[in-house]
Design an enzyme around this catalytic site. Structure first.
Site, PDB file in Angstrom:
ATOM      1  CB  CYS A 135      -0.884   0.165   0.972  1.00 25.20           C
ATOM      2  SG  CYS A 135      -2.139   1.515   0.944  1.00 25.20           S
ATOM      3  CB  ILE A 136       0.990   4.496   1.994  1.00 22.13           C
ATOM      4  CG1 ILE A 136       2.072   6.207   2.171  1.00 22.13           C
ATOM      5  CG2 ILE A 136       0.408   3.853   3.608  1.00 22.13           C
ATOM      6  CD1 ILE A 136       1.799   6.879   0.353  1.00 22.13           C
TER       7      ILE A 136
END
Length: 217
Positions: A135-136
């Protein structure tokens, strides 16, 4: 049995570890016959968010205590993690990665990364052990390492530009796939940077876990 460190950043998408991503990671590891060893920083969150309203609240919460909810209590302070006791390392996303494991959410390309996470990731890499960032969380990689890495957070242009500013090589990637830096044994996937539901997130995360374990062989 492979032992894989899983670094959590709290509990909840807006101020901690993304719960779906974390649980999918733990489930995928178990199904692959690996043992997950969970860690989290033993310090307070940068902020606390009401997940019903999305608004900040005037509370103080400890990242390790919150992350213990996901790990069912089986979790250790990140400062106690030892690279020589692990075969691989995986970091799920959620805003906790950008708020608690780093300051990326507020400082972008000028951010810092939690010292314990940076040291552990560097030690794992030096020992030739694979890393998986979800994800991030991949946005932290250019700050952790002082050399270019191929990585993805999906297709978000602003985040990709920040990664490039920090020295990373961003590779656009669909939600159901992974990007592998073979030379450095780093695997990344967009998950909820792109996913519209838990099934979409699971496809890429399961691929990431499988590849990380292959690289750990």
């Amino acid at each position: 049995m492979k032992k894989v460190g899983v670094v959590l950043s709290g509990c909840g998408v807006y101020d901690g570890a993304e719960i779906h991503e974390s649980v999918i990671t733990l489930l995928a590891l178990a199904r692959q016959g690996a043992q997950a060893v969970c860690f989290a920083p033993d310090k307070n969150q940068s902020e606390v968010i009401n997940h019903l309203t999305g608004e900040p609240v005037a509370e103080t919460r400890n990242i390790l205590i919150e992350a213990a909810r996901i790990a069912r209590g089986a979790i250790q302070p990140l400062s106690q993690a030892k690279a020589d006791e692990l075969d691989a390392l995986i970091v799920p996303g959620g805003f906790g990665a950008a708020k608690n494991l780093s300051s990326f959410a507020s400082q972008g390309s000028e951010c810092y990364v939690d010292a314990s996470l940076q040291a552990l990731a560097q030690q794992m890499h030096a020992a030739g052990k694979p890393l998986g960032f979800i994800c991030i969380a991949p946005a932290l990689l250019p700050k952790i390492f002082d050399f270019p890495l191929r990585l993805t957070i999906g297709t978000d242009i602003d985040t990709a530009e920040a990664i490039e500013e920090m020295g990373g090589e961003h590779v656009p990637c669909p939600v159901d796939d992974i990007v592998v830096d073979e030379e450095n044994k780093v695997v990344t996937t967009p998950a909820y940077m792109l996913a519209e539901d838990i099934a979409q997130a699971a496809t890429g995360i399961e691929k990431l876990v499988e590849r990380v374990l292959v690289l750990a062989s």
